[in-house]
Design a protein around this motif. Sequence first.
Motif, PDB file in Angstrom:
ATOM      1  N   LEU A 330       0.812  -1.221   0.000  1.00 38.15           N
ATOM      2  CA  LEU A 330       0.000   0.000   0.000  1.00 38.15           C
ATOM      3  C   LEU A 330       0.842   1.267   0.000  1.00 38.15           C
ATOM      4  O   LEU A 330       0.304   2.359   0.188  1.00 38.15           O
ATOM      5  CB  LEU A 330      -0.907   0.002   1.243  1.00 38.15           C
ATOM      6  N   ASP A 331       2.127   1.150  -0.214  1.00 39.78           N
ATOM      7  CA  ASP A 331       3.049   2.274   0.000  1.00 39.78           C
ATOM      8  C   ASP A 331       2.579   3.573  -0.657  1.00 39.78           C
ATOM      9  O   ASP A 331       2.643   4.639  -0.045  1.00 39.78           O
ATOM     10  CB  ASP A 331       4.433   1.909  -0.523  1.00 39.78           C
ATOM     11  N   THR A 332       2.081   3.523  -1.878  1.00 42.58           N
ATOM     12  CA  THR A 332       1.695   4.756  -2.583  1.00 42.58           C
ATOM     13  C   THR A 332       0.443   5.396  -2.013  1.00 42.58           C
ATOM     14  O   THR A 332       0.153   6.552  -2.314  1.00 42.58           O
ATOM     15  CB  THR A 332       1.470   4.469  -4.073  1.00 42.58           C
ATOM     16  N   PRO A 338       8.501   7.088   2.672  1.00 42.41           N
ATOM     17  CA  PRO A 338       8.336   5.638   2.768  1.00 42.41           C
ATOM     18  C   PRO A 338       7.832   5.231   4.154  1.00 42.41           C
ATOM     19  O   PRO A 338       8.093   5.924   5.144  1.00 42.41           O
ATOM     20  CB  PRO A 338       9.755   5.115   2.527  1.00 42.41           C
ATOM     21  N   TRP A 339       7.172   4.128   4.212  1.00 43.18           N
ATOM     22  CA  TRP A 339       6.525   3.713   5.458  1.00 43.18           C
ATOM     23  C   TRP A 339       7.534   3.366   6.549  1.00 43.18           C
ATOM     24  O   TRP A 339       7.214   3.436   7.736  1.00 43.18           O
ATOM     25  CB  TRP A 339       5.600   2.524   5.204  1.00 43.18           C
ATOM     26  N   ILE A 340       8.759   3.019   6.150  1.00 46.03           N
ATOM     27  CA  ILE A 340       9.763   2.642   7.159  1.00 46.03           C
ATOM     28  C   ILE A 340      10.317   3.857   7.898  1.00 46.03           C
ATOM     29  O   ILE A 340      11.084   3.708   8.853  1.00 46.03           O
ATOM     30  CB  ILE A 340      10.934   1.863   6.520  1.00 46.03           C
ATOM     31  N   ALA A 341       9.920   5.080   7.492  1.00 43.87           N
ATOM     32  CA  ALA A 341      10.455   6.283   8.133  1.00 43.87           C
ATOM     33  C   ALA A 341      10.069   6.372   9.605  1.00 43.87           C
ATOM     34  O   ALA A 341      10.799   6.926  10.421  1.00 43.87           O
ATOM     35  CB  ALA A 341       9.984   7.529   7.385  1.00 43.87           C
ATOM     36  N   ALA A 345       4.890   3.893  14.069  1.00 42.73           N
ATOM     37  CA  ALA A 345       3.599   3.971  13.395  1.00 42.73           C
ATOM     38  C   ALA A 345       3.366   2.757  12.503  1.00 42.73           C
ATOM     39  O   ALA A 345       2.264   2.195  12.469  1.00 42.73           O
ATOM     40  CB  ALA A 345       3.515   5.257  12.575  1.00 42.73           C
ATOM     41  N   ALA A 346       4.409   2.333  11.788  1.00 42.72           N
ATOM     42  CA  ALA A 346       4.265   1.182  10.888  1.00 42.72           C
ATOM     43  C   ALA A 346       3.991  -0.095  11.676  1.00 42.72           C
ATOM     44  O   ALA A 346       3.081  -0.876  11.345  1.00 42.72           O
ATOM     45  CB  ALA A 346       5.526   1.028  10.039  1.00 42.72           C
ATOM     46  N   ASN A 347       4.769  -0.316  12.736  1.00 42.86           N
ATOM     47  CA  ASN A 347       4.572  -1.523  13.556  1.00 42.86           C
ATOM     48  C   ASN A 347       3.234  -1.486  14.282  1.00 42.86           C
ATOM     49  O   ASN A 347       2.541  -2.504  14.407  1.00 42.86           O
ATOM     50  CB  ASN A 347       5.703  -1.665  14.569  1.00 42.86           C
ATOM     51  N   GLY A 348       2.868  -0.295  14.780  1.00 40.57           N
ATOM     52  CA  GLY A 348       1.590  -0.167  15.476  1.00 40.57           C
ATOM     53  C   GLY A 348       0.418  -0.437  14.561  1.00 40.57           C
ATOM     54  O   GLY A 348      -0.545  -1.119  14.936  1.00 40.57           O
ATOM     55  N   ALA A 349       0.485   0.098  13.337  1.00 41.17           N
ATOM     56  CA  ALA A 349      -0.603  -0.125  12.380  1.00 41.17           C
ATOM     57  C   ALA A 349      -0.704  -1.598  11.991  1.00 41.17           C
ATOM     58  O   ALA A 349      -1.805  -2.128  11.794  1.00 41.17           O
ATOM     59  CB  ALA A 349      -0.385   0.735  11.135  1.00 41.17           C
TER      60      ALA A 349
END
Length: 692
Positions: A330-332, A338-341, A345-349
């Motif tokens: 879903l990156d775009t 980028p989501w890894i920034a 937030a990425a891990n929580g989501a």
Amino acid sequence: KKPVIVFCMKVDDCYDLAEKWATTQVDTQSIEAPAGLDLDTGLLQLINKRCAFHNAELSESERAFVEDLMKAETVDVVFATSTLAAGVNFPLGSAVFSKWKRWDFDKREHVPIRRDEFQNMAGRVGRMGQGTGEGIVLATAGGASDLTLLQQLMDFSKRETLGVGITPTDFGSLIIQLFAGGLCTTRDGAFSLMSSTLSASREAEKGVGNVEHWRPHLNQQIDRLINTHCLIETKTRIVVTEFGKAVARSGLKPETVEHFLHYLNEHGEQAAHLLPTPEQEGRDDDLLFIFAHGSLLSPEFTLTGGPRTRNISYRFNRYGVVANPQAEALDTLLFERPWIADPSAANGARALSEWAAGTDRETLEQLVPDVRLGLIENMARDVSWLLAAVAEVIGSSSSLTLADAARHPLLRSTNPALLHIRKFSRVLRRYAVRIAYGLPSECHWLKELELHGPAKRLTRMQIVSIHQQGISRPHLLMDGSVEMDVLRQAALPKVGRVSYANQVRDAARNWKVDQRRHFRRRHEKKADMHGVRNIISDLYDMKGKRLETAVINAFQDLGINCSVLDDGTKPAWPDLKIEFAASGMASDIVAEVKSKDRETALVSLNDAIEVVSAAAIAGLSGTPVTTICSPGAEPSIPTAISGCNHLSVVELMDLAEAYLRIKDGNLTIADLHNWLTTPGIALTEDLPFNNF
């Protein structure tokens, strides 16, 4: 003296010390987790060694279970953080402080906790009027200087001074409340009000005798609220916009709502393609991930617009970014690329998305290292609140009846993206419930089942088990066949003499009946106050064409005329046109009235969406359409129609509630129109409650 609380300054100490204590214990007991309680297996093993741990990383039900065991004196020692220092009201014999200093990140050293915190924790023992009249408080010092500090903490004759009260960092959340509440209308009025507080008096005493230095901070916050379209300043006064009023009610930072509005304005059309519709399954879990991720990146979790109102546990970022197939795919479409920034937030989501999909505990706790179910549950509570509040602000401040000038620029009729922004109001509300429950939408009705045994409601673990067996639809759960009995018993094994499988089968059969009877009693009592008992009774009693007549009578009693479109001579036409335009609203509404003869039967998806094609046949494409369902709608409908642009579905009970709120004077016709024209399922929870 038992029971003993060992207070720990770090969460990890609770686990480590409890494990060490357990190895010293010979006596064991045999306690099983209550049916449906999703209990950490390590915690249960400790309990059977007569000890436990208690902290914010446990789920609410786990913490309550540990507290019940303490009340019953089933455990002797509990290793806890300060979570057990508030609200506890049962006999405790001793409090032991494993440490009484906490790491200060600013000073880069361990510093003693505040005296009031120490004394609050110590005060859990020897409570007056309880079995333990005296208690023991034990703490140790590593040297003479520490001993002096510790003696000061233990001096119960002294108390800490009051906190600082209001400071300029609080102005952001306070100023909008002052103006929205009508307490002031100018900058000077706001400053005068703030200057009259006890906090201002204490601040003045510390300095030059006044709080004039507060004025720049106050003006800065007023400017901020003007820039975020919450306030409008004229030459003589400051007024609150409808958007500002909605933000004030929500408790959100205005920047948080704008965070979502800007996203929907830019990506709403693309995101809408992922929504389920009657024609396509959609990617509902992926969309929920996007908005969970956006929530954790929102100003509520950052310093944008003022101090954080919510925090993400450090554990979500302790070991960096975990594998995240959803984010990669879903990156775009994500709020931040980028989501890894932002690993937190990425891990929580990732955790929230799986939680909301009904994933079991064992799998959830393997997603992010060291993250327990309780942390996911706590984060879910914060994100659920945030999404529900954003949905409420968008829904109420995008009403088609509002003048464009009174709306936020992105919510004006000239914005081509408005259709998608409005549609996501109901979608975000549904995601808020999914995240709150930790369940797919089609399982939410199971939370309403009323059991007639020791437990009155199903737990999440039990509902997940039902869902995994593929029997979460009402007609399957109430099916009395041998095949369904086997599946129910596999999902809900018998506990002692209690058959949860049979209880759930019976509860499913009575679910909508019990719900309707509850609402009917309440609605008829209120209807008597207005002399409209016959209208409410007809809404609940009538079926078919007679129900159409009852609906027409209810709208006409509110001054809204209804035209009958399907008079028997026009096949496949919709039933009614509700003529809101004559009342000054932006549009009429085309309606179908669907009813079932049996109280346990529900309106199906095909029946609920029939109004869309019927409106097209009648030459009314593009007109808002709604289906009124009696006794109710299938639980799968809210998800299935979330991608439809003009369709809302409302159950008869919720329509009756809206009618009576208008009679009470707590709802306007404009509110009713906005409620019925917002795409999705129209629920009582979505109704604004105005006290004029």
